[in-house]
Design an enzyme around this catalytic site. Structure first.
Site, PDB file in Angstrom:
ATOM      1  N   HIS A  32       0.865  -1.191   0.000  1.00 28.05           N
ATOM      2  CA  HIS A  32       0.000   0.000   0.000  1.00 28.05           C
ATOM      3  C   HIS A  32       0.894   1.230   0.000  1.00 28.05           C
ATOM      4  CE1 HIS A  32       1.102   0.240   4.202  1.00 28.05           C
ATOM      5  NE2 HIS A  32       0.574  -0.959   4.441  1.00 28.05           N
ATOM      6  N   HIS A  35       4.111   1.348   2.170  1.00 29.34           N
ATOM      7  CA  HIS A  35       5.280   0.663   1.602  1.00 29.34           C
ATOM      8  C   HIS A  35       5.874   1.496   0.463  1.00 29.34           C
ATOM      9  CE1 HIS A  35       2.755  -2.887   2.967  1.00 29.34           C
ATOM     10  NE2 HIS A  35       3.886  -3.148   3.579  1.00 29.34           N
TER      11      HIS A  35
END
Ligand code: AMP
Length: 251
Positions: A32, A35
């Protein structure tokens, strides 16, 4: 994008690029925007970046949490391709634990409180897998999120204590506009749960006592696992709809 699956391929590739700077972003998958922020920082600060996608079984003390973990390699690889990541390491458990769980790294101080007290064995699993990955890659920098502040601090302690030649970069927590810290586990919440989950950040950022926060959280339907100050930082873990959410803020 180069996808490496074996230890030999990874070591060979890393030694072939030993003359350029290498950034490493370890992940369990279920990528997501949190990250992505770490990966973009590594891409900016290094000539090469490796992202690992490995749902490390040894850090899950609760096996049903492992089974329900929202991870999809095909989607994750597409995210990494779109970011122009050069290399992904996608090992199997057999690759990372060829001899099973015969050896692990134990930290005897900070890993015993907060999440460490509530998830016995969790940080042993985290430290062991990160050490294995660092040994294979020998990166110049490893990027970790402040969302998991205790985890990043323990990896920093391991790097310092074991004289590992890698610098750790702490990256700020990425949040939804509601304040909810992005997490792969948020996908397991219902739409109502997701809306309610933003109350966690709203409540812990208020200037009220820990007791009041605790009762506010209970009123909102959270089951508080812990709510504790450590080193001027407030750490919380709470269950909502059976999903364990964590967050931390400076106070
Ligand atoms: P995970 O895949 O959950 O192991 O996370 C991989 C890395 O991403 C860890 O260093 C996490 O701390 C980091 N991370 C996860 N969520 C966020 C977030 N919302 N903001 C910043 N970093 C994050």
């Amino acid at each position: 994008m180069r996808i490496l699956e074996t230890r030999e391929e990874l070591k060979e590739y890393c030694s072939s690029i030993s003359d350029i700077s290498l950034g490493f972003v370890p992940s369990l998958g279920g990528l997501h925007a949190g990250h992505v922020s770490l990966i973009e920082r590594s891409l900016k600060e290094n000539e090469a970046t490796i992202v690992s996608l490995f749902l490390n079984p040894t850090q899950f003390n609760d096996k049903s949490d492992l089974e329900k973990y929202p991870k999809n390699d095909t989607e994750d690889l597409q995210v990494l391709k779109d970011l122009s990541v050069d290399t992904v390491f996608l090992p199997t458990s057999q690759t990372m634990y060829p001899h099973g769980e015969v050896l692990s790294i134990i930290e005897n101080s900070f890993s015993k409180i907060l999440c460490g007290a509530k998830r016995p064995g969790h940080f042993e699993g985290v430290l062991t897998i990160v050490l294995k990955l660092l040994n294979l890659m020998k990166p110049d920098k490893i990027y970790m999120g402040e969302k998991d502040y205790q985890q990043a601090s323990l990896i920093k302690a391991m790097i310092d204590d074991l004289f590992i030649d890698t610098e750790i970069v702490f990256c700020p927590t990425v949040r939804e506009s509601s304040g909810l810290a992005l997490s792969s586990r948020n996908k397991r919440l219902s739409p109502e749960g997701r809306a309610r989950a933003s109350k966690l950040y709203e409540i812990i950022t208020q200037e009220i006592s820990l007791e009041s926060m605790d009762s506010e959280l209970s009123k909102e339907g959270f089951e508080v696992d812990y709510l504790e100050m450590w080193n001027k930082r407030l750490f919380v873990a709470a269950y909502l709809e059976g999903v364990r959410l964590i967050d931390n803020v400076m106070k």
